[in-house]
Design a protein around this motif. Structure first.
Motif, PDB file in Angstrom:
ATOM      1  N   LEU A   8       0.835  -1.214   0.000  1.00 46.62           N
ATOM      2  CA  LEU A   8       0.000   0.000   0.000  1.00 46.62           C
ATOM      3  C   LEU A   8       0.861   1.250   0.000  1.00 46.62           C
ATOM      4  O   LEU A   8       0.615   2.203  -0.746  1.00 46.62           O
ATOM      5  CB  LEU A   8      -0.881   0.026   1.247  1.00 46.62           C
ATOM      6  CG  LEU A   8      -2.303  -0.504   1.148  1.00 46.62           C
ATOM      7  CD1 LEU A   8      -3.079  -0.143   2.411  1.00 46.62           C
ATOM      8  CD2 LEU A   8      -3.041   0.025  -0.082  1.00 46.62           C
ATOM      9  N   ASP A   9       1.919   1.246   0.839  1.00 41.97           N
ATOM     10  CA  ASP A   9       2.829   2.402   0.900  1.00 41.97           C
ATOM     11  C   ASP A   9       3.502   2.647  -0.444  1.00 41.97           C
ATOM     12  O   ASP A   9       3.909   3.757  -0.757  1.00 41.97           O
ATOM     13  CB  ASP A   9       3.893   2.193   1.986  1.00 41.97           C
ATOM     14  CG  ASP A   9       3.296   2.348   3.377  1.00 41.97           C
ATOM     15  OD1 ASP A   9       2.192   2.930   3.471  1.00 41.97           O
ATOM     16  OD2 ASP A   9       3.902   1.869   4.363  1.00 41.97           O
ATOM     17  N   LYS A  10       3.630   1.589  -1.235  1.00 41.32           N
ATOM     18  CA  LYS A  10       4.242   1.727  -2.577  1.00 41.32           C
ATOM     19  C   LYS A  10       3.187   2.089  -3.620  1.00 41.32           C
ATOM     20  O   LYS A  10       3.468   2.102  -4.826  1.00 41.32           O
ATOM     21  CB  LYS A  10       4.874   0.393  -2.999  1.00 41.32           C
ATOM     22  CG  LYS A  10       6.001  -0.062  -2.117  1.00 41.32           C
ATOM     23  CD  LYS A  10       7.289  -0.046  -2.910  1.00 41.32           C
ATOM     24  CE  LYS A  10       8.430   0.234  -1.982  1.00 41.32           C
ATOM     25  NZ  LYS A  10       9.421   1.132  -2.458  1.00 41.32           N
ATOM     26  N   GLY A  11       1.926   2.239  -3.178  1.00 38.93           N
ATOM     27  CA  GLY A  11       0.848   2.573  -4.122  1.00 38.93           C
ATOM     28  C   GLY A  11       0.285   1.362  -4.837  1.00 38.93           C
ATOM     29  O   GLY A  11      -0.361   1.488  -5.883  1.00 38.93           O
TER      30      GLY A  11
END
Ligand SMILES: Cc1ncc(COP(=O)(O)O)c(C=O)c1O
Length: 351
Positions: A308-311
């Motif tokens: 998620l943090d990487k999109g």
């Protein structure tokens, strides 16, 4: 013996369906002032000031020709989610009747049942996500009006063995709904080819997956003409909007492209199926007949957040009984899949 009239709710048997303006007028005319539309035109263009064909005649004729069946065997819904809800409302009396659900499976059967106050009885799929047939038949009660079978199953990706489904069809007198949302990605044939054999069979399909039309909301139910007539009786009259009907007709002309797209997605799926197990984080990739993979990893919550943090958004299924430690990952484009693999590798090599 399967008896449709004894399954259908009494209020549905008795009710008169809504009769739309376009139902009551047949023939040709030049002035339409019967449906309280805006006769000046539409700000959205085309003929969108007019209500769509409530019977979706052109679309059903095209689909029937492609599928080799009669238009009367086809119901069209605002997504197959609408067909799921209408099947429940057609058969199950709130607070009295039940459906049999086979988890882990698609969540809307349960949501629709809860909304309609229909009891949910459950039989868990086996560890390899097949149906324990004897257990299912034993779980059937007099009030069990329908069984939902999802094949290929969401979120597990596998097809259900046809022998198991056939045994249920032959030994259960309620309605058997086979949800084939992902059938275009599978090598097994559709159950639509066997509708004539089983009067208690409803097959669901959708334009949301292989056809790439999730945004337009178009789902299908195939069944006997008698079952379809009841679904048509209770549906909202204009449930498929005009733009969707027009665009679906255009899409149906491009069967060749559909084949290419499906081939490409299946090819990418195979590539991911081979590559994912080479990563340390990945414990198991379940076999898939769909456009997604169920992947067991060592740290589902950690990897989910990292992605998620990487999109990158995948579906975390770790809280679903039977899918502990699993992420469900849709097959993306070649580039997207590569980015996913890179990100998982990066997660593994963090401090
Ligand atoms: C098994 C299954 N059935 C039905 C649907 C819903 O399809 P639709 O977009 O036609 O409502 C989905 C969507 O994810 C699904 O996975």
């Amino acid at each position: 013996m399967f008896n449709l009239e004894s399954l259908v709710r009494e209020n549905v048997l008795k009710m008169k369906p809504y009769s739309s303006a376009r139902d009551e007028f047949k023939g040709t005319a030049s002035i339409f002032i019967d449906a309280n539309e805006n006769s000046l035109g539409s700000l959205a263009g085309n003929n969108y000031n007019r209500y769509p064909d409530p019977h979706q005649r052109k679309l059903k004729e095209q689909i029937a020709a492609i599928k080799g069946m009669e238009p009367g065997q086809i119901f069209l819904g605002n997504g197959s989610d609408e067909a799921i809800d209408l099947l429940l409302r057609l058969l199950c009396r709130p607070g009295k009747d039940a459906l049999l659900n086979l988890p882990p499976t698609y969540g809307m059967y349960e949501v629709s049942a809860n909304l309609n106050e229909v009891r949910i009885d459950e039989v868990q799929l086996t560890p390899d996500f097949q149906i324990p047939v004897e257990q299912v038949l034993q779980a059937v009660k007099p009030e069990t009006k329908l069984i939902f079978i999802c094949s290929p199953n969401n979120p597990t990706g596998n097809s259900i063995q046809p022998e198991s489904i056939e045994k249920i069809l032959r030994n259960y007198n309620g309605m058997v709904v086979i949800d084939e949302a992902y059938i275009d990605f599978a090598s097994t044939p559709s159950w639509t080819t066997r509708l004539k054999e089983f009067p208690n069979l409803v097959v669901l399909q959708t334009f949301s997956k292989a056809w790439g039309m999730a945004g337009l909301r178009l789902g299908l139910a195939f069944a006997s003409e008698e079952i379809i007539a009841y679904l048509d009786k209770i549906k909202p009259p204009y449930n498929i909007n005009e733009a969707t009907q027009e665009l679906a007709l255009k899409a149906l002309e491009q069967q060749e492209q559909l084949k290419f797209m499906v081939e490409e997605i299946v090819q990418e799926r195979t590539l991911l199926e081979q590559t994912l197990p080479t990563l340390k984080q990945v414990l198991h990739v379940y076999p898939s007949d769909a456009n997604f993979l169920l992947v067991k990893v060592t740290d589902a919550n950690g990897l989910y957040k990292f992605l998620l943090d990487k999109g990158i958004v995948v579906r975390n299924r770790t809280t679903v009984p039977g899918c502990e430690g699993c992420l469900r990952i849709s097959i993306g484009t070649l580039e997207e899949n590569q980015e996913l693999l890179n990100a998982i590798t990066e997660f593994e090599t963090q401090d």
